[in-house]
Design an enzyme around this catalytic site. Structure first.
Site, PDB file in Angstrom:
ATOM      1  N   THR A  11       0.821  -1.211   0.000  1.00  0.00           N
ATOM      2  CA  THR A  11       0.000   0.000   0.000  1.00  0.00           C
ATOM      3  C   THR A  11       0.851   1.254   0.000  1.00  0.00           C
ATOM      4  OG1 THR A  11      -1.827  -1.107   1.124  1.00  0.00           O
ATOM      5  CG2 THR A  11      -1.739   1.289   1.311  1.00  0.00           C
ATOM      6  N   SER A  60       1.896  -7.501  -0.702  1.00  0.00           N
ATOM      7  CA  SER A  60       2.570  -8.327   0.296  1.00  0.00           C
ATOM      8  C   SER A  60       2.079  -9.768   0.302  1.00  0.00           C
ATOM      9  CB  SER A  60       2.407  -7.713   1.691  1.00  0.00           C
ATOM     10  OG  SER A  60       1.062  -7.717   2.113  1.00  0.00           O
ATOM     11  N   THR A  93       1.590  -4.121   4.519  1.00  0.00           N
ATOM     12  CA  THR A  93       1.390  -4.418   5.936  1.00  0.00           C
ATOM     13  C   THR A  93       0.818  -5.814   6.188  1.00  0.00           C
ATOM     14  OG1 THR A  93      -0.805  -3.376   5.871  1.00  0.00           O
ATOM     15  CG2 THR A  93       1.061  -1.999   6.544  1.00  0.00           C
TER      16      THR A  93
END
Length: 329
Positions: A11, A60, A93
């Site tokens: 992000t 991720s 994250t």
């Protein structure tokens, strides 16, 4: 002072899909390369000289153990250069905590390694990208960040890679250390303040520093009402050499899972007994577990116990040695 910057995507590097759209970027937004992200924030070069080390532009959820190994190798190489004072790694994250924990255990360097992510793309209203990036470079450049292993910065807090986990989907304070708390904070004046240091082995003191052996398969199974042996047996049939069994607090399983786990241990499969307790997850090494050959987990998450067990198995440790490592790290 020169800080190396590794961009992996996430992000924090997403271009977003609109100033008020905090969701669709997950499926449709494009991800910037590392040099593009730094160019979009020229104010960062007022904090330190930056040497961009291109790595990838991934979400991720697509990060694999192969990416971990490559990133660890490159960090070790770059940080060994005398002109480099530390490193910042931007990461999504969702899996940031797992990548951070792996690097915390295998990168052989006392120089600061700061991982950073964001909850909102830089193009959205109220984005945390600019603030988090600037904080990460300040921490990486700070003299007190030396020898603290891999740290994670989000929402003006500094966390140890060992302790941090993502506890919320969209909140800006999504990354927290529920059990041990953060290592420190950044103030409104940007002052870096550390309250404590990690107390377990890491980076240059880790027995896994510079480990290059591929990680064997380890899977996670969860207890829930009615859970049977299906998942345990399927993972073993798929080639798992280890399992993390996430039980009811304080670390118990259903009877079919107990039977399946005992059968796995008898086959030489190493099994870590974890708990789904959030604020007190450590499983006390009671006789009923030790006598069965299970490895009690400490206060790390099940995902991190999985990584640690993979490293133990990659090093060829016996169940007794793995038990000692899990208790120590």
């Amino acid at each position: 002072m020169t800080i190396a910057f590794f961009g992996t995507g996430g992000t924090i590097a997403n271009r977003g899909t609109g100033p008020e759209n905090y969701l669709d970027y997950l499926d449709h937004g494009t991800v910037m390369e590392a040099d593009e992200l730094i160019a979009a924030h020229p104010e960062l070069r007022e904090i330190a000289e930056i040497r961009v080390e291109p790595f990838g532009a991934l979400r991720s959820k697509y990060i694999t153990a192969a990416h971990w190994a490559e990133l660890a190798h490159r960090l070790t190489h770059v940080l060994a250069q005398p002109e480099i004072a530390g490193a910042v790694v931007a990461h999504g994250t969702g899996t940031l905590e797992e990548t951070a924990w792996f690097l915390h255990l295998v990168v052989k360097s006392a120089k600061p390694i700061v991982m950073v992510g964001a909850q909102r793309p830089g193009s959205t209203t109220g984005s945390d990208v600019q603030r988090n990036l600037a904080d990460a470079f300040r921490i990486a450049a700070h003299r007190d960040s030396h020898a603290r292993g891999v740290t994670v910065v989000m929402n003006r807090e500094i966390h140890s890679a060992r302790d941090v986990t993502k506890v919320a989907n969209h909140r800006l304070d999504a990354l927290q250390s529920p059990v041990r708390g953060p290592l420190g904070v950044l103030g409104a004046d940007h002052r870096v303040q550390y309250w404590r240091s990690p107390t377990t082995p890491h980076t240059q003191q880790s027995r896994f520093a510079e480990l290059t052996t591929p990680l064997p398969r380890v899977d996670i199974v969860h207890a829930y009402t009615g859970a049977d042996a299906t998942a345990v047996e399927a993972f073993i049939n798929a080639g798992a050499r280890g399992l993390v069994a996430v039980g009811y607090p304080p670390g118990t399983l259903t009877r079919p899972m107990d039977d399946a786990v005992d059968a796995a241990v008898a086959q030489g499969i190493q099994v870590v007994q974890a708990s789904r307790g959030v604020f007190e997850p450590a499983v006390t090494p009671r006789s009923g577990l030790i006598s069965r050959g299970l490895i009690p987990n400490t206060d790390i998450t099940a995902a991190k116990a999985k990584v640690l067990l993979q490293l133990c198995l990659a090093q060829g440790l016996t169940p007794e040695q793995s038990t000692e490592v899990v208790a120590t790290y």
